[in-house]
Enzyme design. Structure first.
Site, PDB file in Angstrom:
ATOM      1  N   HIS A 149       0.856  -1.193   0.000  1.00 39.53           N
ATOM      2  CA  HIS A 149       0.000   0.000   0.000  1.00 39.53           C
ATOM      3  C   HIS A 149       0.892   1.243   0.000  1.00 39.53           C
ATOM      4  O   HIS A 149       1.438   1.635   1.022  1.00 39.53           O
ATOM      5  CB  HIS A 149      -0.910  -0.006   1.229  1.00 39.53           C
ATOM      6  CG  HIS A 149      -2.078   0.931   1.114  1.00 39.53           C
ATOM      7  ND1 HIS A 149      -2.134   1.963   0.211  1.00 39.53           N
ATOM      8  CD2 HIS A 149      -3.259   0.974   1.804  1.00 39.53           C
ATOM      9  CE1 HIS A 149      -3.283   2.615   0.350  1.00 39.53           C
ATOM     10  NE2 HIS A 149      -3.986   2.036   1.302  1.00 39.53           N
ATOM     11  N   HIS A 152      -2.646   7.075  -0.786  1.00 35.86           N
ATOM     12  CA  HIS A 152      -3.645   7.664   0.120  1.00 35.86           C
ATOM     13  C   HIS A 152      -3.077   8.277   1.395  1.00 35.86           C
ATOM     14  O   HIS A 152      -3.783   8.420   2.388  1.00 35.86           O
ATOM     15  CB  HIS A 152      -4.704   6.615   0.487  1.00 35.86           C
ATOM     16  CG  HIS A 152      -5.374   6.011  -0.686  1.00 35.86           C
ATOM     17  ND1 HIS A 152      -6.158   4.868  -0.600  1.00 35.86           N
ATOM     18  CD2 HIS A 152      -5.391   6.345  -1.997  1.00 35.86           C
ATOM     19  CE1 HIS A 152      -6.607   4.549  -1.795  1.00 35.86           C
ATOM     20  NE2 HIS A 152      -6.150   5.438  -2.672  1.00 35.86           N
ATOM     21  N   TYR A 154      -0.656   7.075   3.405  1.00 31.22           N
ATOM     22  CA  TYR A 154      -0.080   6.158   4.389  1.00 31.22           C
ATOM     23  C   TYR A 154       1.444   6.143   4.253  1.00 31.22           C
ATOM     24  O   TYR A 154       2.015   6.929   3.485  1.00 31.22           O
ATOM     25  CB  TYR A 154      -0.724   4.783   4.251  1.00 31.22           C
ATOM     26  CG  TYR A 154      -2.204   4.809   4.544  1.00 31.22           C
ATOM     27  CD1 TYR A 154      -2.672   5.166   5.819  1.00 31.22           C
ATOM     28  CD2 TYR A 154      -3.143   4.552   3.553  1.00 31.22           C
ATOM     29  CE1 TYR A 154      -4.030   5.231   6.084  1.00 31.22           C
ATOM     30  CE2 TYR A 154      -4.501   4.613   3.813  1.00 31.22           C
ATOM     31  CZ  TYR A 154      -4.938   4.963   5.088  1.00 31.22           C
ATOM     32  OH  TYR A 154      -6.291   5.035   5.353  1.00 31.22           O
TER      33      TYR A 154
END
Length: 346
Positions: A149, A152, A154
């Site tokens: 990931h 966004h 993070y």
């Protein structure tokens, strides 16, 4: 979308190395906070199995966190470390495979509580190794690949973004230099899993706190930004936008996933309000949910091979049989994404 012919492009097989999918649909990762003490139970396995039984080509799990003090700031988010959690994930894999599905875990670190300047190089090296350990565990458990990931806002994205990365060492600097941490994570994971295990990297321009944010301003900058990530070993880019139908840069109709594929030659997963009347942010701002939307604007882009795979998030969250119903032309039976539907998630 009046008949199954219209959506035929969604249901062509896809193969990349060891990853062979029956169709082009992907279940997007969606945090659910349904894993008490970080352990995914039989209900989590059943949740994913239902999507596999109903024809989803590839399932990307909800974000599942690595072993680091800052990795999670939400209750009941699953871990990807420790015997109990890993045994739970082994059961998830078993159930999905038994239903004929393919599945990858999304390996996640939610981010520095302040900003990434606070991490020493020694601590960063430790975090990189925790990503690699998680990748190795995913392979051991029988997953079909991994997704990192990097979107966004993070942790990986915090290193990408100028506002959260003002380091003056090798992890900071230009937008290209700020890819260093992500490239090290990808390289370490590649070393942990070998040359043939698929590595997906999810990226976005927008952040959870800023929908208008941009990592790069042009296609040329995007090309420079992506080059170190490709070299590090990314196999597939999962390109997150709010609205798949919006062009990424002026002068071209290509969306984010389209540009990334064109610039890298790598397969891309496109995600961004597929199957919804409005974009995903509408639900959070108004709580109103969304009706089902036609896929007419999506299919031509897929047929033109602008991207390779299509991720469905909230539409598939509300209706586990979304893919099967689409493939059979039963669009009138789709369950819309509404607050009421979310009360009875299954």
């Amino acid at each position: 979308m009046s008949n199954t012919q219209t959506v035929q492009a969604l249901f062509r097989p896809f193969t990349l190395g060891t990853l062979s999918l029956s169709n082009r649909t992907v279940m997007a990762p969606m945090t659910r906070q349904k894993s008490p003490n970080g352990v995914p139970g039989p209900d989590v396995a059943a949740y994913y199995r239902r999507r596999a039984e109903n024809g989803v080509g590839l399932i990307v799990t909800e974000g599942t966190v690595i072993n680091h003090a800052d990795s999670s700031n939400q209750k009941d988010v699953p871990f990807f470390y420790g015997e109990a959690a890993l045994n739970g994930w082994a059961n998830v894999v078993s159930e999905v495979h038994a239903a004929g599905g393919k599945i990858v875990p999304q390996i996640w670190h939610m981010g520095a509580r302040g900003n990434v300047n606070e991490y020493s190089e020694e601590e960063i090296a430790g975090i990189v190794q925790e990503f690699a350990k998680a990748a190795a565990e995913a392979k051991r458990l029988g997953f079909d690949g991994i997704e990192l990931h990097g979107a966004h806002g993070y942790l990986i994205d915090q290193f990408f973004w100028e506002k959260t990365n003002q380091r003056t060492d090798r992890y900071g600097g230009s937008f290209v230099d700020r890819t260093t941490f992500a490239a090290e994570v990808v390289k370490a994971c590649r070393e942990a899993v070998g040359p043939d295990f698929p590595i997906i990297l999810r990226i976005s321009q927008w952040k959870g706190i800023d929908y208008s944010a941009k990592l790069v301003q042009s296609a040329e900058e995007l090309k420079q930004f992506l080059a170190p990530l490709v070299e590090a070993g990314v196999d597939i880019f999962h390109c997150s936008t709010r609205r798949f139908w919006e062009p990424e840069f002026e002068g071209s109709e290509l969306n984010f996933a389209g540009w990334v594929k064109q610039l890298t030659g790598k397969p891309t997963i496109m995600v961004g309000s597929v199957g919804l009347e409005g974009d995903v942010s509408t639900f959070f701002s108004t709580g109103s949910g969304s009706g089902n939307a036609s896929l007419d604007g999506l299919i031509p882009k897929l047929e033109n091979q602008e991207f390779d795979l299509v991720a469905i998030g909230r539409a598939l969250l509300a209706d586990p049989a979304w893919v099967k119903k689409i493939s059979e032309g039963r669009v009138e039976e789709l369950i819309p994404f509404t607050p009421e539907a979310l009360q009875t998630l299954h």
